[in-house]
Design a protein around this motif. Sequence first.
Motif, mmCIF file in Angstrom:
data_model
loop_
_atom_site.group_PDB
_atom_site.id
_atom_site.type_symbol
_atom_site.label_atom_id
_atom_site.label_comp_id
_atom_site.label_asym_id
_atom_site.label_seq_id
_atom_site.Cartn_x
_atom_site.Cartn_y
_atom_site.Cartn_z
ATOM 1 N N ALA A 199 64.887 38.934 6.193
ATOM 2 C CA ALA A 199 65.239 40.762 6.745
ATOM 3 C C ALA A 199 65.947 41.211 7.416
ATOM 4 C CB ALA A 199 63.421 40.330 6.804
ATOM 5 N N THR A 200 66.417 39.847 8.337
ATOM 6 C CA THR A 200 67.574 39.587 8.824
ATOM 7 C C THR A 200 68.744 40.089 8.743
ATOM 8 O OG1 THR A 200 66.939 37.413 10.166
ATOM 9 C CG2 THR A 200 68.732 38.256 9.960
ATOM 10 N N LEU A 201 69.023 39.719 7.086
ATOM 11 C CA LEU A 201 69.930 40.185 6.558
ATOM 12 C C LEU A 201 69.897 41.443 6.201
ATOM 13 C CD1 LEU A 201 70.624 37.198 4.217
ATOM 14 C CD2 LEU A 201 72.331 38.097 5.925
ATOM 15 N N ARG A 202 69.330 41.961 5.844
ATOM 16 C CA ARG A 202 68.555 43.506 5.729
ATOM 17 C C ARG A 202 68.658 44.680 6.747
ATOM 18 N NH1 ARG A 202 66.017 44.057 1.065
ATOM 19 N NH2 ARG A 202 64.586 42.418 0.408
ATOM 20 N N LEU A 203 68.154 44.038 8.229
ATOM 21 C CA LEU A 203 67.807 44.582 9.063
ATOM 22 C C LEU A 203 69.845 44.640 10.213
ATOM 23 C CD1 LEU A 203 64.960 43.560 10.481
ATOM 24 C CD2 LEU A 203 64.955 46.111 9.169
ATOM 25 N N PHE A 204 69.823 43.417 10.502
ATOM 26 C CA PHE A 204 71.192 43.386 11.196
ATOM 27 C C PHE A 204 72.564 42.461 10.888
ATOM 28 C CE2 PHE A 204 68.068 41.148 12.866
ATOM 29 C CZ PHE A 204 67.404 42.134 13.247
ATOM 30 N N PRO A 205 72.418 42.091 9.791
ATOM 31 C CA PRO A 205 73.289 41.610 8.320
ATOM 32 C C PRO A 205 74.633 40.828 9.649
ATOM 33 C CG PRO A 205 74.039 43.918 7.894
ATOM 34 C CD PRO A 205 72.938 43.869 9.029
ATOM 35 N N SER A 214 69.155 42.629 21.717
ATOM 36 C CA SER A 214 68.325 41.719 22.946
ATOM 37 C C SER A 214 66.879 40.775 21.509
ATOM 38 C CB SER A 214 67.814 42.367 23.851
ATOM 39 O OG SER A 214 66.696 43.031 23.761
ATOM 40 N N PRO A 215 66.795 39.442 22.528
ATOM 41 C CA PRO A 215 65.292 39.033 21.612
ATOM 42 C C PRO A 215 65.000 40.321 20.729
ATOM 43 C CG PRO A 215 66.447 37.443 23.342
ATOM 44 C CD PRO A 215 67.008 38.730 23.145
ATOM 45 N N GLU A 216 64.405 40.399 21.933
ATOM 46 C CA GLU A 216 63.298 41.208 21.998
ATOM 47 C C GLU A 216 63.578 42.147 20.827
ATOM 48 O OE1 GLU A 216 64.239 40.548 24.610
ATOM 49 O OE2 GLU A 216 62.691 39.791 25.909
ATOM 50 N N ASP A 217 64.382 42.919 21.059
ATOM 51 C CA ASP A 217 65.192 43.419 19.398
ATOM 52 C C ASP A 217 64.938 43.651 18.388
ATOM 53 O OD1 ASP A 217 65.149 46.161 21.860
ATOM 54 O OD2 ASP A 217 67.480 45.437 22.275
ATOM 55 N N ILE A 218 65.193 42.711 18.567
ATOM 56 C CA ILE A 218 65.501 41.752 16.835
ATOM 57 C C ILE A 218 64.332 41.109 16.630
ATOM 58 C CG2 ILE A 218 66.042 39.232 15.990
ATOM 59 C CD1 ILE A 218 68.681 39.597 17.552
ATOM 60 N N VAL A 219 62.890 40.875 17.708
ATOM 61 C CA VAL A 219 61.780 40.798 16.810
ATOM 62 C C VAL A 219 60.776 41.919 16.872
ATOM 63 C CG1 VAL A 219 59.206 40.357 16.920
ATOM 64 C CG2 VAL A 219 61.181 38.757 18.204
ATOM 65 N N SER A 224 59.018 45.079 12.270
ATOM 66 C CA SER A 224 58.932 46.684 11.204
ATOM 67 C C SER A 224 58.878 46.492 9.471
ATOM 68 C CB SER A 224 60.038 47.576 11.680
ATOM 69 O OG SER A 224 61.621 46.484 11.002
ATOM 70 N N THR A 225 59.473 45.306 9.134
ATOM 71 C CA THR A 225 59.621 44.769 7.318
ATOM 72 C C THR A 225 58.737 43.857 7.020
ATOM 73 O OG1 THR A 225 61.629 43.459 8.271
ATOM 74 C CG2 THR A 225 62.054 45.910 7.561
ATOM 75 N N MET A 226 57.431 42.762 8.608
ATOM 76 C CA MET A 226 57.599 41.684 7.570
ATOM 77 C C MET A 226 56.256 41.773 8.631
ATOM 78 S SD MET A 226 60.278 39.610 8.500
ATOM 79 C CE MET A 226 59.324 37.873 8.480
ATOM 80 N N LYS A 227 54.685 41.445 7.843
ATOM 81 C CA LYS A 227 53.243 40.933 8.866
ATOM 82 C C LYS A 227 53.690 39.736 9.648
ATOM 83 C CE LYS A 227 50.656 43.457 5.168
ATOM 84 N NZ LYS A 227 49.773 43.433 3.813
ATOM 85 N N ARG A 228 54.484 39.019 9.180
ATOM 86 C CA ARG A 228 54.359 37.639 9.999
ATOM 87 C C ARG A 228 55.782 37.521 10.130
ATOM 88 N NH1 ARG A 228 50.720 32.724 7.691
ATOM 89 N NH2 ARG A 228 51.446 31.671 9.907
ATOM 90 N N GLN A 229 55.838 37.568 11.419
ATOM 91 C CA GLN A 229 57.743 37.286 11.420
ATOM 92 C C GLN A 229 57.490 36.096 12.538
ATOM 93 O OE1 GLN A 229 55.600 40.218 12.498
ATOM 94 N NE2 GLN A 229 55.575 39.328 15.034
ATOM 95 N N PRO A 230 58.914 35.436 12.575
ATOM 96 C CA PRO A 230 59.539 34.564 13.138
ATOM 97 C C PRO A 230 59.508 35.027 15.130
ATOM 98 C CG PRO A 230 61.213 34.955 11.798
ATOM 99 C CD PRO A 230 60.861 36.213 11.617
ATOM 100 N N GLY A 231 59.377 33.714 15.561
ATOM 101 C CA GLY A 231 59.219 33.884 17.243
ATOM 102 C C GLY A 231 60.240 34.683 17.778
ATOM 103 N N PHE A 232 60.303 34.358 19.184
ATOM 104 C CA PHE A 232 61.310 35.120 19.863
ATOM 105 C C PHE A 232 62.090 33.735 19.951
ATOM 106 C CE2 PHE A 232 58.206 38.057 21.626
ATOM 107 C CZ PHE A 232 58.954 39.290 22.389
ATOM 108 N N ARG A 233 61.564 32.592 19.720
ATOM 109 C CA ARG A 233 62.285 31.393 20.350
ATOM 110 C C ARG A 233 63.863 31.436 18.174
ATOM 111 N NH1 ARG A 233 63.526 26.573 17.209
ATOM 112 N NH2 ARG A 233 61.427 27.164 16.604
ATOM 113 N N LYS A 234 63.418 32.233 17.925
ATOM 114 C CA LYS A 234 64.695 31.966 17.338
ATOM 115 C C LYS A 234 65.431 33.417 16.986
ATOM 116 C CE LYS A 234 62.457 29.281 13.021
ATOM 117 N NZ LYS A 234 62.195 29.096 11.547
ATOM 118 N N ALA A 235 64.643 33.918 17.287
ATOM 119 C CA ALA A 235 65.217 35.429 17.498
ATOM 120 C C ALA A 235 65.894 34.628 18.983
ATOM 121 C CB ALA A 235 64.627 36.837 18.167
ATOM 122 N N ARG A 236 65.951 34.552 20.076
ATOM 123 C CA ARG A 236 66.794 34.107 21.235
ATOM 124 C C ARG A 236 68.334 33.559 20.337
ATOM 125 N NH1 ARG A 236 63.434 31.794 23.732
ATOM 126 N NH2 ARG A 236 63.170 33.587 25.208
#
Length: 424
Positions: A199-205, A214-219, A224-236
């Motif tokens: 999902a990360t490679l598709r959205l912002f490779p 920002s981490p909020e934008d990443i989450v 928008s593409t995953m039902k269960r997604q990583p949290g803010f810690r991984k985004a940060r």
Amino acid sequence: MKYKMQNKQNQLIERISDSHLVVGVDIAQHIHVARAVNFRGIVVGDPLSFENNEDGFHRLKVWINELKRKNNLQSTIVGMEPTGHYWTNLSKWLLNQTIEAVTVNPYLVKRNKENRDNTQSKSDKKDALVIADMVKNGYYAFIYKTPESFEKLQVLMSNRDVVVKRLVSSVNQINRWVDVVFPELREVFKNVTCKGAIATLRLFPTPGELKSLSPEDIVQGWRSTMKRQPGFRKARLLSELAKESIGSQTALDAYTFHLSQLLEEYDLASIQLERVEQEVTECLNQIPFAMKLLAMKGISQISLSGILGEAGDLSGFAHGNALLRHAGLHLVEASSGKWNGKVVISKRGRSRLRRFLYLATMSLVMNNPEFKDLHYNNIHVKKMKGMKSIMKLIGKLARILVSMARRNESYCPEKVQPSTSIAA
């Protein structure tokens, strides 16, 4: 019942009687060549070249009937090399015409080409004559009509191998792309093909795109593409690593375009793999004894499908050793006088069948209690090496599969227990 290959060889020789016309066909893509001999190996008639189509096959039949009439022969047996896929149409046509068709080993054809003229010369006419001689001497194997379910499995498993190779290739190229452009991605996602990494490679490779988010934008993008997604810690963590990335900073447009194509190939291969495995499962359910074989703990649907697709109907084998020979897993040795060479497996058989028998046995050793005990007994009581034990257990599995298919019986764990009690 003891299975002896010599008994089978004698039977194959005895089947060729003085009323047989023995035909050898050298297979090619467009033009086949046929030669004929009688049961003593005396050449009968002139060579025939015929096309790989219906008209050519009818010419072969007319030629055979004419030779039988002139030489007062009643029966026909046609031998051929299983060359690629070019032989299948002719063999099926002959069987539909009630003409017996058999195959010969291409390696043996090469070894026997000097029998008649003691020269290394090679031609289509000579090869056809060598094949006829081999059939006359009993060096042939029968061609059986494969039930449709088993033929389907063979086609589907062959297709699956192609799809898996494409999938593995695309995964390897995605890994290479990450190493070049954004190697820090592995600190967030250990596997670059997990859902979060894809999902990360598709959205912002590229790291450049992540720097401005920002981490909020990443989450939010993940949501928008995953039902269960990583949290803010991984985004940060991902945002921080992107700012310090050592990845390539040039030709990013080309790299992004390349990644989009790799992801398309990955998606396509993943979908095709799922579809072909669904077809395999449906086909396996149509085979009567397949469910009983799957009842063995440790046998997977894919392994069993690979075995049945390559071997066909297991109930047609006289013994498990015949299945091993079909796979090229029978033992061969070289010895002379006082010298004894190594005993090795021949590897003259179906390589894909060998692979699936090996994978199925390894799975049984890890998951099946009876095979675990057998493997432990071989290593710790009989002092075998690990691989020798596995090869021995492959033979055990082959005999179990053939016996269950022939008798249509369920798996019986008590019959598989090692005869020697395991030391505590």
